[in-house]
Design a protein around this motif. Sequence first.
Motif, PDB file in Angstrom:
ATOM      1  N   GLN A 228       0.790  -1.220   0.000  1.00 51.91           N
ATOM      2  CA  GLN A 228       0.000   0.000   0.000  1.00 51.91           C
ATOM      3  C   GLN A 228       0.827   1.277   0.000  1.00 51.91           C
ATOM      4  OE1 GLN A 228      -2.872  -0.990   3.367  1.00 51.91           O
ATOM      5  NE2 GLN A 228      -4.281  -0.108   1.872  1.00 51.91           N
ATOM      6  N   PHE A 229       2.090   1.206   0.370  1.00 51.27           N
ATOM      7  CA  PHE A 229       2.940   2.388   0.399  1.00 51.27           C
ATOM      8  C   PHE A 229       4.174   2.164  -0.480  1.00 51.27           C
ATOM      9  CE2 PHE A 229       0.597   2.788   4.367  1.00 51.27           C
ATOM     10  CZ  PHE A 229       0.287   4.144   4.390  1.00 51.27           C
ATOM     11  N   ARG A 230       4.607   3.238  -1.113  1.00 50.22           N
ATOM     12  CA  ARG A 230       5.891   3.232  -1.802  1.00 50.22           C
ATOM     13  C   ARG A 230       6.429   4.657  -1.823  1.00 50.22           C
ATOM     14  NH1 ARG A 230       4.346   2.153  -8.217  1.00 50.22           N
ATOM     15  NH2 ARG A 230       3.279   4.154  -8.597  1.00 50.22           N
ATOM     16  N   GLY A 231       7.729   4.762  -1.929  1.00 54.18           N
ATOM     17  CA  GLY A 231       8.324   6.086  -1.929  1.00 54.18           C
ATOM     18  C   GLY A 231       9.798   6.021  -2.253  1.00 54.18           C
ATOM     19  N   SER A 232      10.408   7.208  -2.399  1.00 51.12           N
ATOM     20  CA  SER A 232      11.828   7.283  -2.712  1.00 51.12           C
ATOM     21  C   SER A 232      12.394   8.591  -2.178  1.00 51.12           C
ATOM     22  CB  SER A 232      12.068   7.194  -4.227  1.00 51.12           C
ATOM     23  OG  SER A 232      11.510   8.317  -4.892  1.00 51.12           O
ATOM     24  N   PHE A 233      13.699   8.585  -1.971  1.00 53.36           N
ATOM     25  CA  PHE A 233      14.419   9.775  -1.501  1.00 53.36           C
ATOM     26  C   PHE A 233      15.697   9.874  -2.313  1.00 53.36           C
ATOM     27  CE2 PHE A 233      17.561  11.851   1.212  1.00 53.36           C
ATOM     28  CZ  PHE A 233      16.894  13.037   1.526  1.00 53.36           C
ATOM     29  N   MET A 234      15.989  11.078  -2.849  1.00 50.71           N
ATOM     30  CA  MET A 234      17.114  11.255  -3.764  1.00 50.71           C
ATOM     31  C   MET A 234      17.992  12.432  -3.349  1.00 50.71           C
ATOM     32  SD  MET A 234      17.012  11.882  -7.892  1.00 50.71           S
ATOM     33  CE  MET A 234      18.517  11.889  -8.883  1.00 50.71           C
ATOM     34  N   TYR A 235      19.294  12.217  -3.458  1.00 51.46           N
ATOM     35  CA  TYR A 235      20.276  13.295  -3.323  1.00 51.46           C
ATOM     36  C   TYR A 235      20.958  13.432  -4.677  1.00 51.46           C
ATOM     37  CZ  TYR A 235      24.607  15.675  -2.031  1.00 51.46           C
ATOM     38  OH  TYR A 235      25.664  16.545  -1.970  1.00 51.46           O
ATOM     39  N   SER A 236      20.930  14.652  -5.254  1.00 54.23           N
ATOM     40  CA  SER A 236      21.382  14.796  -6.638  1.00 54.23           C
ATOM     41  C   SER A 236      22.142  16.099  -6.858  1.00 54.23           C
ATOM     42  CB  SER A 236      20.183  14.761  -7.586  1.00 54.23           C
ATOM     43  OG  SER A 236      19.435  15.964  -7.498  1.00 54.23           O
ATOM     44  N   ALA A 264      -6.820   1.956  -3.245  1.00 48.43           N
ATOM     45  CA  ALA A 264      -7.580   0.873  -3.876  1.00 48.43           C
ATOM     46  C   ALA A 264      -6.905   0.511  -5.187  1.00 48.43           C
ATOM     47  CB  ALA A 264      -9.025   1.299  -4.125  1.00 48.43           C
ATOM     48  N   GLY A 265      -7.089  -0.737  -5.606  1.00 45.67           N
ATOM     49  CA  GLY A 265      -6.528  -1.167  -6.878  1.00 45.67           C
ATOM     50  C   GLY A 265      -5.107  -1.682  -6.746  1.00 45.67           C
ATOM     51  N   THR A 266      -4.343  -1.577  -7.842  1.00 48.48           N
ATOM     52  CA  THR A 266      -2.968  -2.060  -7.896  1.00 48.48           C
ATOM     53  C   THR A 266      -2.039  -0.955  -8.363  1.00 48.48           C
ATOM     54  OG1 THR A 266      -3.142  -2.813 -10.207  1.00 48.48           O
ATOM     55  CG2 THR A 266      -3.820  -4.371  -8.485  1.00 48.48           C
ATOM     56  N   TRP A 267      -0.760  -1.103  -8.046  1.00 52.63           N
ATOM     57  CA  TRP A 267       0.231  -0.121  -8.486  1.00 52.63           C
ATOM     58  C   TRP A 267       0.304  -0.052 -10.010  1.00 52.63           C
ATOM     59  CZ3 TRP A 267       1.248   3.199  -5.024  1.00 52.63           C
ATOM     60  CH2 TRP A 267       1.518   2.859  -3.692  1.00 52.63           C
ATOM     61  N   GLN A 268       0.109  -1.205 -10.678  1.00 54.59           N
ATOM     62  CA  GLN A 268       0.215  -1.238 -12.135  1.00 54.59           C
ATOM     63  C   GLN A 268      -0.803  -0.323 -12.806  1.00 54.59           C
ATOM     64  OE1 GLN A 268       0.229  -3.949 -10.172  1.00 54.59           O
ATOM     65  NE2 GLN A 268       2.378  -4.553 -10.447  1.00 54.59           N
ATOM     66  N   SER A 279     -11.771  -2.183 -16.464  1.00 53.15           N
ATOM     67  CA  SER A 279     -10.772  -2.047 -15.402  1.00 53.15           C
ATOM     68  C   SER A 279     -11.438  -1.953 -14.034  1.00 53.15           C
ATOM     69  CB  SER A 279      -9.915  -0.800 -15.633  1.00 53.15           C
ATOM     70  OG  SER A 279      -9.233  -0.877 -16.861  1.00 53.15           O
ATOM     71  N   GLU A 280     -10.717  -2.410 -13.019  1.00 50.14           N
ATOM     72  CA  GLU A 280     -11.199  -2.313 -11.645  1.00 50.14           C
ATOM     73  C   GLU A 280     -10.994  -0.892 -11.116  1.00 50.14           C
ATOM     74  OE1 GLU A 280     -12.742  -4.697 -10.021  1.00 50.14           O
ATOM     75  OE2 GLU A 280     -12.523  -6.108 -11.687  1.00 50.14           O
ATOM     76  N   TYR A 281     -11.709  -0.566 -10.044  1.00 52.62           N
ATOM     77  CA  TYR A 281     -11.555   0.738  -9.411  1.00 52.62           C
ATOM     78  C   TYR A 281     -10.198   0.825  -8.711  1.00 52.62           C
ATOM     79  CZ  TYR A 281     -12.086   4.583  -6.123  1.00 52.62           C
ATOM     80  OH  TYR A 281     -11.882   5.736  -5.406  1.00 52.62           O
ATOM     81  N   GLY A 282      -9.555   1.984  -8.842  1.00 58.03           N
ATOM     82  CA  GLY A 282      -8.289   2.220  -8.160  1.00 58.03           C
ATOM     83  C   GLY A 282      -8.179   3.671  -7.726  1.00 58.03           C
ATOM     84  N   ALA A 283      -7.450   3.920  -6.641  1.00 58.67           N
ATOM     85  CA  ALA A 283      -7.237   5.284  -6.144  1.00 58.67           C
ATOM     86  C   ALA A 283      -5.862   5.373  -5.497  1.00 58.67           C
ATOM     87  CB  ALA A 283      -8.323   5.675  -5.135  1.00 58.67           C
ATOM     88  N   MET A 284      -5.167   6.476  -5.760  1.00 60.28           N
ATOM     89  CA  MET A 284      -3.832   6.670  -5.212  1.00 60.28           C
ATOM     90  C   MET A 284      -3.633   8.135  -4.827  1.00 60.28           C
ATOM     91  SD  MET A 284      -0.106   5.989  -6.999  1.00 60.28           S
ATOM     92  CE  MET A 284      -0.111   7.562  -7.856  1.00 60.28           C
ATOM     93  N   ILE A 285      -2.936   8.354  -3.713  1.00 59.06           N
ATOM     94  CA  ILE A 285      -2.607   9.700  -3.235  1.00 59.06           C
ATOM     95  C   ILE A 285      -1.099   9.823  -3.167  1.00 59.06           C
ATOM     96  CG2 ILE A 285      -2.826  11.346  -1.338  1.00 59.06           C
ATOM     97  CD1 ILE A 285      -5.408   9.867  -0.550  1.00 59.06           C
ATOM     98  N   GLY A 286      -0.565  10.939  -3.663  1.00 58.08           N
ATOM     99  CA  GLY A 286       0.878  11.165  -3.633  1.00 58.08           C
ATOM    100  C   GLY A 286       1.229  12.512  -3.042  1.00 58.08           C
TER     101      GLY A 286
END
Length: 438
Positions: A228-236, A264-268, A279-286
Motif C-alpha cells: 500500500q505504500f511506496r516512496g523514494s528519496f534522492m540526493y542529486s 484501492a486497486g494495484t500499483w500497475q 478495469s477495476e476501481y483504483g485510487a492513489m494519493i501522492g
Amino acid sequence: MNVKTRVGFLAGAAAISLTGVSVADSSAEALSTDARIAELEAQVAQLRGEGWLNEQRTEEVRSLIQDVLADADTRSSLLQSGTTAGYDKGFMLSSADGNFLLKINGYMQIRAVVNYQDDDDATNDSTRSGFENRRTRLKFSGHVVDPSWKYVIYGDFGTSGSFGLLDAYVQKNYDNGWFSRVGQFKGGWLREELVSAFKQLTVERSLVNGRFTQGRSQGIATGYSGDQFRGSFMYSNGLNDRNGSALDEDSEYSFMGRMEFLAAGTWQQFGDFTSMRGSEYGAMIGVAAYVENPEFGTASDDDQVQSYGLTADVSSEGDGWNVYGAFIFNGVSDDRAGMKDRDQWAFVVQGGYFFTDDIEAFARFEYGDLDDDSEELQVLTVGFNKYWAGHGLKWTTDVGYGINEVSSAWASDGAGWRTDGLDEDGQFVLRSQIQLTF
C-alpha cells in the motif's frame, strides 16, 4: 527446374538426410530414410543425365549444403546452451539460468502542430504549422549477475536527430521491498513527469509540469515499495541537471522525496493516466517535496536563486474513466539585486472517459501564478485518443486554448505553445499525433 530451385531442393534434401531427421513417427505415409535417399539419388542421376549437374554446379551445391548444415549447427548450439530469445513486452535475449537479461524497447511520436496567436506584432506570423518527430527513443534494460541487479540505458534522437542520453543507472533490489539506485534518472517529485511521455492522456504534458518539473538529474536514491505504500528519496546535482559533470557549478545540495499511498486497486494501474473499459476501481494519493540550495563559494555564485517545493496529487480510475488532480507550491528565495522572494503555485485537473471500447475523450485545465508581473496561466485542453493496441499504437488529437496571455516563463515549443505579446491572449494550439511503441 531452374538453377536456384534445383539447388534449393538439393540443399534441403541433403540437410534433412545428413542430420538424420525422420518424420516417420508423425505420419504413417512418411517416406523412410532409405526411400528419401533413393529419391535423392534418382534426382541426382536425372540432373546428371540432363547435363545440368556439371563440376561447377556440383561445387555450388556442396557449398550451399555446407552453409545449411553450419546454420543448423549454430541453432543446435543455441538450443543446447539454453539461451532464449523472443518478445515479452520488448525484444529480449536471456541466459539459460535467467541471471542475464537484455531487453530492447522503443517508441516514436510523430506529430502535426498548428498554432494561432492573436498578436498585433506585424513581425510575427499569427499562424504557424508543421510536422515533427517529437520523440524517437530507444531503451536497453535488464539485469546482470542475478535479477536483483537492474540496469537501464535510455536515449532520445530528439527533433534534431541527434542522439542524447536520458537515463543511465544501476539499481539493486532487496528482498524486503527496498532498493538503491545510482546514475541519471528522474527523482520523485511531480507525478505527471514520472509517467512516461507515451502513457500520457493528452498529446503532451501540461505547461505547469514543464515549468516546475524535476526532469532528470545525476545522483543516488533509495526507495521502498510495499502493498500500500511506496516512496523514494534522492540526493542529486539538482533539478534538471541532465548529463552534467561532477564539478559543474550547479547546486550545493539538492534533496527530493516522494511518498504514495494506494487506497484501492494495484500499483500497475497508475503507470499511466488512462483506464480501459473493464478495469477495476483504483485510487492513489501522492505527496512530495524538494529543497535546493545553489552553489556558493565564488563571487559569481553567491547571489543566486534558492528554491523549495511541495506537491500533492490524487489519481482515481475505474471502468473506462479516469480523473487526476495535482497542486504545486514552489517557493523562491532570490538574493539578486532588484529581485524579490516569490510564492508560486499552480494546479492541474484532467479526466478521460471511454465512449467506445477504443475511443477516449479527455479534458484538462491548468492554472499557474508565478507571483510576478506576468499574467496567470490559464489553459484549457480537450481532445480524444483512438487505441488500436493500448499505448502500443494510438492516435491522439487535442486542441488547447490560452484564456490568458502565455508568457515566456510558460511557453514551450515542444508542447506547441509560443510566447504571447504583452496583454495578448486567445492563443490556440491544435496537435495531432500518431504513436507506436515496441
